[in-house]
Structure formats: structure tokens, C-alpha cells
Design an enzyme around this catalytic site. Structure first.
Site, PDB file in Angstrom:
ATOM      1  CG  ASP A  74      -8.475   1.395   2.920  1.00  0.00           C
ATOM      2  OD1 ASP A  74      -9.242   0.528   2.451  1.00  0.00           O
ATOM      3  OD2 ASP A  74      -7.281   1.189   3.170  1.00  0.00           O
ATOM      4  CE  LYS A 115      -4.425  -1.359   1.953  1.00  0.00           C
ATOM      5  NZ  LYS A 115      -5.422  -1.134   2.978  1.00  0.00           N
TER       6      LYS A 115
HETATM    7  P1  NAP Z   1      -0.975  -1.824   9.870  1.00  0.00           P
HETATM    8  O1  NAP Z   1      -0.563  -0.736   8.954  1.00  0.00           O
HETATM    9  O2  NAP Z   1      -0.082  -2.997  10.074  1.00  0.00           O
HETATM   10  O3  NAP Z   1      -1.270  -1.161  11.296  1.00  0.00           O
HETATM   11  C1  NAP Z   1      -1.623  -1.939  12.400  1.00  0.00           C
HETATM   12  C2  NAP Z   1      -1.883  -1.042  13.594  1.00  0.00           C
HETATM   13  O4  NAP Z   1      -2.425  -1.877  14.607  1.00  0.00           O
HETATM   14  C3  NAP Z   1      -0.638  -0.387  14.144  1.00  0.00           C
HETATM   15  O5  NAP Z   1      -0.975   0.875  14.633  1.00  0.00           O
HETATM   16  C4  NAP Z   1      -0.244  -1.323  15.275  1.00  0.00           C
HETATM   17  O6  NAP Z   1       0.370  -0.659  16.342  1.00  0.00           O
HETATM   18  C5  NAP Z   1      -1.564  -1.800  15.761  1.00  0.00           C
HETATM   19  N1  NAP Z   1      -1.460  -3.144  16.339  1.00  0.00           N
HETATM   20  C6  NAP Z   1      -1.014  -4.254  15.713  1.00  0.00           C
HETATM   21  N2  NAP Z   1      -1.072  -5.294  16.564  1.00  0.00           N
HETATM   22  C7  NAP Z   1      -1.534  -4.823  17.736  1.00  0.00           C
HETATM   23  C8  NAP Z   1      -1.800  -5.420  18.994  1.00  0.00           C
HETATM   24  N3  NAP Z   1      -1.603  -6.724  19.211  1.00  0.00           N
HETATM   25  N4  NAP Z   1      -2.275  -4.631  19.988  1.00  0.00           N
HETATM   26  C9  NAP Z   1      -2.485  -3.303  19.792  1.00  0.00           C
HETATM   27  N5  NAP Z   1      -2.245  -2.677  18.619  1.00  0.00           N
HETATM   28  C10 NAP Z   1      -1.786  -3.433  17.605  1.00  0.00           C
HETATM   29  O7  NAP Z   1      -2.387  -2.448   9.437  1.00  0.00           O
HETATM   30  P2  NAP Z   1      -3.559  -1.686   8.657  1.00  0.00           P
HETATM   31  O8  NAP Z   1      -3.397  -1.873   7.204  1.00  0.00           O
HETATM   32  O9  NAP Z   1      -3.691  -0.334   9.193  1.00  0.00           O
HETATM   33  O10 NAP Z   1      -4.816  -2.591   9.069  1.00  0.00           O
HETATM   34  C11 NAP Z   1      -5.326  -2.572  10.374  1.00  0.00           C
HETATM   35  C12 NAP Z   1      -6.547  -3.473  10.463  1.00  0.00           C
HETATM   36  O11 NAP Z   1      -7.595  -2.946   9.664  1.00  0.00           O
HETATM   37  C13 NAP Z   1      -6.293  -4.874   9.951  1.00  0.00           C
HETATM   38  O12 NAP Z   1      -6.955  -5.801  10.764  1.00  0.00           O
HETATM   39  C14 NAP Z   1      -6.896  -4.858   8.612  1.00  0.00           C
HETATM   40  O13 NAP Z   1      -7.300  -6.168   8.241  1.00  0.00           O
HETATM   41  C15 NAP Z   1      -8.095  -3.949   8.829  1.00  0.00           C
HETATM   42  N6  NAP Z   1      -8.570  -3.347   7.571  1.00  0.00           N
HETATM   43  C16 NAP Z   1      -9.855  -3.615   7.217  1.00  0.00           C
HETATM   44  C17 NAP Z   1     -10.343  -3.084   6.047  1.00  0.00           C
HETATM   45  C18 NAP Z   1     -11.758  -3.401   5.669  1.00  0.00           C
HETATM   46  O14 NAP Z   1     -12.092  -3.196   4.499  1.00  0.00           O
HETATM   47  N7  NAP Z   1     -12.589  -3.845   6.560  1.00  0.00           N
HETATM   48  C19 NAP Z   1      -9.538  -2.259   5.248  1.00  0.00           C
HETATM   49  C20 NAP Z   1      -8.235  -1.981   5.652  1.00  0.00           C
HETATM   50  C21 NAP Z   1      -7.765  -2.548   6.816  1.00  0.00           C
HETATM   51  P3  NAP Z   1       1.958  -0.418  16.446  1.00  0.00           P
HETATM   52  O15 NAP Z   1       2.210   0.916  15.836  1.00  0.00           O
HETATM   53  O16 NAP Z   1       2.190  -0.466  17.907  1.00  0.00           O
HETATM   54  O17 NAP Z   1       2.612  -1.553  15.723  1.00  0.00           O
END
Ligand code: NAP
Length: 525
Positions: A346, A309
Site C-alpha cells: 500500500d 491485513k
Molecule cells: P479501515 O482500517 O476500516 O479504516 C477506516 C478509517 O476510515 C478509520 O479511520 C475510520 O475512522 C474512518 N471512517 C470510516 N467511516 C467513516 C465515516 N463515515 N466518516 C469518517 N471517517 C470514517 O479501512 P482501510 O483499510 O484503512 O481503508 C480505508 C479506505 O481506503 C477504504 O475505502 C479502502 O477501500 C481504501 N483503500 C484503497 C486502496 C487502493 O488501492 N486504492 C488500498 C487500500 C485501501 P474511525 O477510526 O472513526 O472508525
């Protein structure tokens, strides 16, 4: 049989054969015939994998009855030797004997691998052509290389079809296979595809490049080659019988992408709106490989998922304001002149479900997380006038995001001091299980709780929120709205949102029913 009658046979089959041949395996003769009988209503082209049977000769009388009873069904008999990727342990002579009897039993096509052809007398091969068409086949289980050399070696033998199968170790291997098919299919009747998870493009688009047909599995548990897609998926999801030169190609690119629901949702939307397009999962191990495919296939639109991304952005010719601000792109459009334009849908996935429920302007919203999805949410909500708070496990990314978006930071210890209109979970906590939640019950103080995680459909966070009397917004709504916006950008048509929601709902229910093994995660987008 002379050369001109051979050409006639090739042409006859070429025009009559369906595009998908269903490979049928079984552990005994009765099971093979039972499966074939169950298939013939919807499938008129079957491959009997005789090598999967412990005693292949025993099935031949039953095959004779079957072919007599179903004269409209085309049957390939294959008895692949173990050395060449099959299960038959007998000699070349016994393999040929079984195939000759399969031909006499009414199988219109007989598959013989090149390794066998090299070991037998030319007249033995030609005898197989007395009553059937001969498919001479070659399989490379490691790469998609030396296709020209292989064809040259194969055309030393007279055959009605030359089937050349490689293994895709890059996405670009599909392009190599399709260019090969385009170059030679006017001179020879070819069947060409790439095995492996990365070979999906050639399985879906090979027929348009010149492959006489392709193979599909009976079910996802009964694949006869790595990466094989089911015949039902080829027909219903990818609409392979309708793919033509004008069909535009789209895909979801990421690593991994095997569990992505995007092909199901996007192909369903294209079918509903009569868009001549097909959408495939592109397991891209490098950006270079992905971009080369986008250029040479060409691919008209991409959904971008992890881990690309952010890295895709520097390869784009222009981006929309959400992509520019968040630094993350989830949608690419390729224009006719080859330029790449990036969008971030998004934000639509976040705003649209909220707009249906609240006035975003001045709403007090907490975003959990500071990754890509959280950034898209924070910028989009700020732009709409919301009062946005950020809470993240690690301080630094949260501080950076809060500074650039002019949002507020919140410490976990201060959580109980606030009540929000909406809490949005933009972390992966809760994905793939019913146990984990990013907040405890007493930390949930909001009218609405929106979980971006969509598998399971009702996460632990949403269960807790309901118990606290909050309204919930499941991640499936975001998934469908961001996909709907992609569809609109690519096609210019309104997306069939209800149909898309149904498809994802059904797919998630099927997955839950199939009880995905623990730890296997659903890929978003
Ligand atoms: P990302 O860039 O990897 O970011 C993950 C975030 O979650 C970071 O801020 C991370 O914090 C935090 N995190 C990860 N593991 C954690 C834990 N065990 N406890 C607390 N915080 C935690 O991921 P992303 O792309 O933003 O996606 C995030 C979520 O949204 C995913 O589950 C993804 O599947 C979902 N999503 C859904 C859609 C949809 O269409 N429904 C679209 C996009 C994303 P740190 O900074 O501390 O690492």
C-alpha cells in the site's frame, strides 16, 4: 459395446475434448439452437441443458440438424431431474427416452445422474452407450464429503466418465476434491469440481489435478450451478487451457472478495509478461482455512484484504519494514520451504503516484483516517521526510498513530487554518456513490487531492477538489501501483502498469454501465 472399446472411447474423448464445456440453457428450442450457433465459433464443447426447456423432446430434430452441420462440436445432452438439482419434472422413463433420442440426434456425450442409474435397468443405461459416451454424474449441493464412497457406488455402473460434484463450504474443500482427482484419475475418467463461491479453485485447477474437463457458464446471468464462472473468464482471465503442473497459484484472500478486481488485473499482468501463473479470488472465512490451502495447494503469493491485513501478521515468518511499522500486511510470498514473508505494498501505492507529481520530502500532507490504509500512508510519508497531519473521526486511533509515527494531529475545526500540498482520503467515505465526501468544498485547501476510494473513479471529493482548482489523484492509481508492486515481488519482473490500469479502468466502466445495484460496494484489492 465391450470394456476395451469403452476404454478406447474414454481415451478418445479425453485427448480430444477441450477443457471447458459451456453449459447452454434456453426457454425454448429455437433460443437453444440460436445460442449454440452463436457459440460455436469460439466454443467446440457445449452442454445442452434439455431440462430447462418446457418440452425437451421438441428440440431434438433441431439438435440433429445442429450436430450434422457442426460435426467438430462436442455436445453433452443433460436432462437433469428436479429431484437431483435440475428442472425436468418427468419420470425416469421419459428422461431416458429423451436422452436416447438426443444420442440418436448426434450428441456424443449423454449425462445421467446416479439417482436415475439406480432406478433403471442396466441395459437401459448401456443402450445410451451405443452411439454416445456416458457421463454418470453425482451432485452434492451441501458439502464435499464421501467422495471415495460416491465413486465406489458409481463405478458399479459402466460409464465413460464419472462426474462428481461437491459444494465447497471451505476453501479446503477444493483441496479435498483435487487430492481425490489426483488419486483416481489414472484409473477412471473423472470430472470433478466444487460448486459455490468458494469452489473457484477447483473450477480453475481441477483440470490439472485430473478432471477431464470443467464447466463454464455462457454469461454471468446464465449460470447452471452455484459459483459457476463464465467460460470466457475461464479461458481469457484464467487461461485454463494453459494451466499445467508448473503453473504457480496466486490469489486475493479476504471476506468478502466476490467484487475484487484483483483477479482481472493480476491475470492480465501475468498474461502480458508471460508468467506461468494463475490468480484467483479466495473467499476465506477463517485464517486457518486460508493457511491450510496456502500450504497444500500450494499458493505462492497472496494479496491480503479485509479483514485479514492485521491478523495475518502473526502467521508470517518475516515481514518488511512497512509491515512491521504499520502492523498491516497486504502481500504474502510463500518460499519453496513453506516460509511466509509479508510485505506492505500500500505504501508503494501511495508513494508512486505522488512521486510522479511532487517532491515528497518536506511536503505538507494531510491524511484523513487512521485505519490500515492511513497507517501505511502516514509511515511511508514520514519515512520520506513529509510533514504529516492526521485527521480522523475518532480521536483515540488518530492519537495512537500520530504518537507512533511522530505525525501531527489536526482537529476538524482547525482545518480551515491550513493549506496543504496534498490531502489524502484514507476513509471509505464516498465509496460506491457520488454524494458523500469526507470534506466540504471550503475545507479543501490543497494543491493535490488524492482519494484512495476508487469506485466511482471520480468521487464527490475529487469533483469538489477540481472545482476548487486542485489537481486530483484517483484511487485507481493507488490500486494499480500497489498491485504492480505485488506483481514485482512475486515474479521479479517489472509490472505492465499501463495494461493493469487499462484493465481496471475498463472493469470499472463496465460496472458503472451495468449499474451495480445501490449499496453493492466494490471491494478494494
Ligand atoms: P479501515 O482500517 O476500516 O479504516 C477506516 C478509517 O476510515 C478509520 O479511520 C475510520 O475512522 C474512518 N471512517 C470510516 N467511516 C467513516 C465515516 N463515515 N466518516 C469518517 N471517517 C470514517 O479501512 P482501510 O483499510 O484503512 O481503508 C480505508 C479506505 O481506503 C477504504 O475505502 C479502502 O477501500 C481504501 N483503500 C484503497 C486502496 C487502493 O488501492 N486504492 C488500498 C487500500 C485501501 P474511525 O477510526 O472513526 O472508525
Amino acid at each position: 459395446m465391450n470394456a476395451s472399446s469403452n476404454n478406447y472411447i474414454s481415451r478418445f474423448f479425453h485427448t480430444r475434448l477441450p477443457r471447458v464445456c459451456v453449459a447452454v440453457t434456453a426457454s425454448d428450442s429455437s433460443e437453444l439452437i440460436e445460442k449454440a450457433e452463436a457459440l460455436v465459433r469460439d466454443n467446440t464443447f457445449l452442454e445442452f441443458r434439455l431440462d430447462y426447456l418446457p418440452k425437451p423432446a421438441l428440440v431434438l430434430p433441431k439438435i440433429k440438424d445442429f450436430t450434422e452441420y457442426h460435426p467438430h462440436v462436442f455436445v453433452i445432452a443433460t436432462c437433469r431431474r428436479e429431484n437431483n438439482g435440475g428442472k425436468f419434472r418427468g419420470s425416469v422413463a421419459s428422461q431416458l427416452e429423451i436422452l436416447a433420442k438426443a444420442s440418436a440426434a448426434g450428441c456424443q456425450l449423454i449425462d445421467v445422474e446416479i439417482e436415475t442409474a439406480l432406478k433403471c435397468k442396466p441395459q437401459q443405461l448401456q443402450q445410451l452407450r451405443q452411439k454416445s459416451a456416458l457421463i454418470l454424474s453425482s451432485h452434492d449441493f451441501r458439502s464435499t464429503k464421501k467422495l471415495e464412497e460416491t465413486l465406489e457406488k458409481m463405478t458399479a455402473f459402466d460409464a465413460d466418465f464419472y462426474k462428481i460434484v461437491g459444494t465447497a463450504t471451505t476453501l479446503y474443500d477444493n483441496v479435498v476434491m483435487m487430492k481425490f482427482l489426483e488419486k483416481h484419475s489414472d484409473k477412471h475418467s473423472l470430472v470433478g469440481l466444487c460448486m459455490g463461491e468458494q469452489g473457484i479453485i477447483s473450477r480453475v485447477l481441477g483440470v490439472r489435478a485430473g478432471s477431464a474437463f470443467t464447466f463454464g457458464a455462457l454469461s454471468s446471468e446464465e449460470k447452471t450451478a452455484p459459483g459457476q464462472v463464465t467460460a470466457q473468464e475461464l479461458r481469457n482471465t484464467y487461461r485454463i487451457e494453459r494451466i499445467d503442473i508448473a503453473t504457480k497459484v496466486y490469489g486475493v484472500a479476504g471476506d468478502p472478495v466476490a467484487h475484487s478486481l484483483s483477479p482481472a488485473i493480476m491475470n492480465a499482468a501475468m498474461r502480458r509478461e508471460n508468467v506461468n501463473g494463475v490468480y484467483v479470488a479466495l473467499h476465506a472465512k477463517t485464517m486457518k482455512d486460508l493457511l491450510a490451502c496456502v500450504r497444500d495447494i500450494p499458493i505462492h503469493g497472496l494479496s491480503i484484504t479485509m479483514p485479514y491485513k492485521e491478523t495475518i501478521v502473526s502467521h508470517l515468518d518475516n515481514t518488511d519494514s512497512q509491515t512491521t511499522k504499520s502492523g498491516a500486511c497486504n502481500t504474502v510470498v510463500r518460499s519453496q520451504d513453506g516460509k511466509l514473508y509479508g510485505f506492505n505494498t500500500d505504501s508503494a501505492g501511495i508513494l508512486r503516484p505522488l512521486e510522479r507529481r511532487i517532491t515528497i520530502d518536506k511536503a505538507k500532507i494531510l491524511v484523513l483516517g487512521a485505519g490500515g490504509a492511513a497507517r501505511a500512508a502516514v509511515f511511508a510519508l514520514k519515512e520520506r521526510g513529509a510533514e504529516v497531519y492526521i485527521l480522523n473521526r475518532t480521536a483515540a486511533p488518530a492519537q495512537k498513530l500520530a504518537r507512533s509515527a511522530r505525525a501531527r494531529l489536526l482537529k476538524k475545526s482547525d482545518l480551515k487554518k491550513h493549506t496543504f500540498d496534498v490531502i489524502i482520503n484514507a476513509t471509505p467515505v464516498g465509496m460506491g456513490n457520488h454524494r458523500e465526501s469526507p470534506l466540504n468544498a471550503d475545507e479543501i485547501r490543497a494543491k493535490y487531492v488524492f482519494d484512495m476510494v476508487y469506485d466511482p473513479r471520480e468521487t464527490r471529493l475529487l469533483q469538489l477538489a477540481k472545482e476548487k482548482g486542485a489537481e486530483v489523484i484517483p484511487g485507481i492509481e493507488m490500486f494499480v501501483h500497489q498491485a504492480a508492486r505485488q506483481f514485482e515481488i512475486w515474479t521479479g519482473k517489472p509490472a505492465p502498469w499501463d495494461e493493469m490500469l487499462n484493465v481496471v479502468d475498463r472493469a470499472l466502466q463496465d460496472r458503472a454501465a451495468a449499474q451495480t445495484p445501490k449499496g453493492a460496494k466494490t471491494k478494494v484489492s
